[in-house]
Design a protein around this motif. Structure first.
Motif, PDB file in Angstrom:
ATOM      1  N   ALA A  83       0.834  -1.196   0.000  1.00 17.22           N
ATOM      2  CA  ALA A  83       0.000   0.000   0.000  1.00 17.22           C
ATOM      3  C   ALA A  83       0.869   1.246   0.000  1.00 17.22           C
ATOM      4  CB  ALA A  83      -0.906  -0.018   1.226  1.00 17.22           C
ATOM      5  N   CYS A  84       0.398   2.263  -0.651  1.00 14.22           N
ATOM      6  CA  CYS A  84       1.148   3.524  -0.709  1.00 14.22           C
ATOM      7  C   CYS A  84       1.099   4.200   0.650  1.00 14.22           C
ATOM      8  CB  CYS A  84       0.539   4.429  -1.781  1.00 14.22           C
ATOM      9  SG  CYS A  84       1.386   6.019  -1.950  1.00 14.22           S
ATOM     10  N   GLY A  85       2.240   4.519   1.190  1.00  9.46           N
ATOM     11  CA  GLY A  85       2.257   5.157   2.496  1.00  9.46           C
ATOM     12  C   GLY A  85       3.647   5.204   3.072  1.00  9.46           C
ATOM     13  N   PRO A  86       3.790   5.739   4.256  1.00 14.55           N
ATOM     14  CA  PRO A  86       5.098   5.904   4.894  1.00 14.55           C
ATOM     15  C   PRO A  86       5.654   4.577   5.395  1.00 14.55           C
ATOM     16  CG  PRO A  86       3.368   6.536   6.404  1.00 14.55           C
ATOM     17  CD  PRO A  86       2.688   6.244   5.101  1.00 14.55           C
ATOM     18  N   THR A  87       6.868   4.654   5.935  1.00 10.62           N
ATOM     19  CA  THR A  87       7.509   3.490   6.548  1.00 10.62           C
ATOM     20  C   THR A  87       7.180   3.451   8.037  1.00 10.62           C
ATOM     21  OG1 THR A  87       9.317   3.594   4.963  1.00 10.62           O
ATOM     22  CG2 THR A  87       9.718   2.370   6.992  1.00 10.62           C
ATOM     23  N   VAL A  88       6.847   2.237   8.530  1.00 11.10           N
ATOM     24  CA  VAL A  88       6.498   2.071   9.938  1.00 11.10           C
ATOM     25  C   VAL A  88       7.526   1.153  10.594  1.00 11.10           C
ATOM     26  CG1 VAL A  88       4.724   1.373  11.589  1.00 11.10           C
ATOM     27  CG2 VAL A  88       4.063   2.309   9.354  1.00 11.10           C
TER      28      VAL A  88
END
Length: 300
Positions: free
Chosen positions: A26-31
């Motif tokens: 999914a498109c999004g930040p790194t966790v």
């Protein structure tokens, strides 16, 4: 998302099509997530209450991020959302810690997209080890003849444990699982297993050793009421409560019988003294051992 791959080669030149795996997220930040268990243990203790502090860091990329911590109990059921665990930092209380350990991870998404599995960005997994609780198995009860010895068959399980037998009497080494025992009397040994990792974990189990005493069977007694050797005293026969004793005259007639030997034979039959002479006996100890046979002489 649509992906189309076209081969424009003229062909005929060996392998002209190469394939490779393509991974989508999914498109999004790194966790990035981490977890710590409650002091004093760096791990959880099986069967006890456990607490895990979960925390994560997230890079920029969402305007209104939402979070959901997940747990995998390593029981084959896979990942599940932890109810109410919607903060980037969360303290989880586990009422009864399992045997197989746990994995945790944080899911993040934009706003209400957190409710869609396909829109979630996942952190790496956090693995939390569980310390195995102490378990003790002292083995099956044992039957032993007086003077013989036997090895105990203890078994112990757990993480970083120590074990010992109590009492230590008649054991060659009470600190090993299979000590040699040679008790002169019936005895019960207890195997103690204790966790050394700070878990509240102690286990015990017992084994009973039945010691069959050696018999001394006199071949003569003198029932003449002088209070000296008036009874057929069979030493230690009273320790065989199921023993069957029969005494016969030379014609095969039973002149005495008993189960156990709570009443010693006084040389009478039906309340009357029997004649001097040789009588023959059988003693079945009911232990699986051969029937004892012999003769006893009455002298008056």
């Amino acid at each position: 998302v649509t992906i189309r791959m076209t081969n424009n080669s003229l062909g005929g030149c060996g392998n002209d099509l190469a394939l490779d795996d393509i991974t989508f997220r999914a498109c999004g930040p790194t966790v990035k997530a981490d977890g710590k268990t409650v002091f004093p243990n760096s791990k959880l203790c099986e069967g006890e209450v456990g607490t895990v502090f979960l925390n994560a860091g997230i890079s920029s990329g969402y305007t209104n991020p939402s979070f959901q911590w997940q747990i995998n109990n390593n029981n084959g059921e896979g990942w599940k959302d932890i109810s109410g665990a919607n903060q980037i930092s969360y303290t989880l209380s586990i009422p009864i810690v399992n045997t197989d350990g746990y994995q945790f991870r944080l899911a993040a998404a934009e706003g209400s997209n957190i409710n869609s599995q396909n829109c979630r960005v996942l952190s790496d997994n956090i693995s939390v080890e569980v310390l195995k609780k102490a378990k003790a198995d002292a083995g099956l009860d044992i039957v032993l003849n007086e003077g013989d010895s036997v090895s105990l068959n203890g078994k112990a399980e757990g993480t970083n444990i120590r074990h010992f037998w109590t009492p230590s009497s008649y054991l060659d080494n009470p600190d090993i699982l299979n000590p040699v025992a040679n008790p002169p009397e019936n005895i019960t040994y207890t195997l103690n297993v204790i966790s050394e990792d700070g878990c509240i974990s102690t286990a015990t189990d017992q084994v009973f050793i039945r010691v069959f005493k050696k018999l001394f069977i006199p071949n003569t007694f003198t029932p003449n009421a002088d209070q000296i050797n008036d009874y057929w005293k069979i030493t230690n026969l009273n320790t065989y409560p199921e023993a069957q004793v029969h005494v016969f005259n030379r014609y095969g007639q039973t002149v005495f019988k008993s189960v156990g030997y709570g009443r010693q034979w006084d040389g009478t039959f039906e309340g009357r003294p029997i004649p001097e002479g040789v009588y023959y006996y059988t003693i079945n100890l009911k232990t699986g051992s051969p029937i004892l046979k012999g003769s006893v002489m009455i002298i008056r």
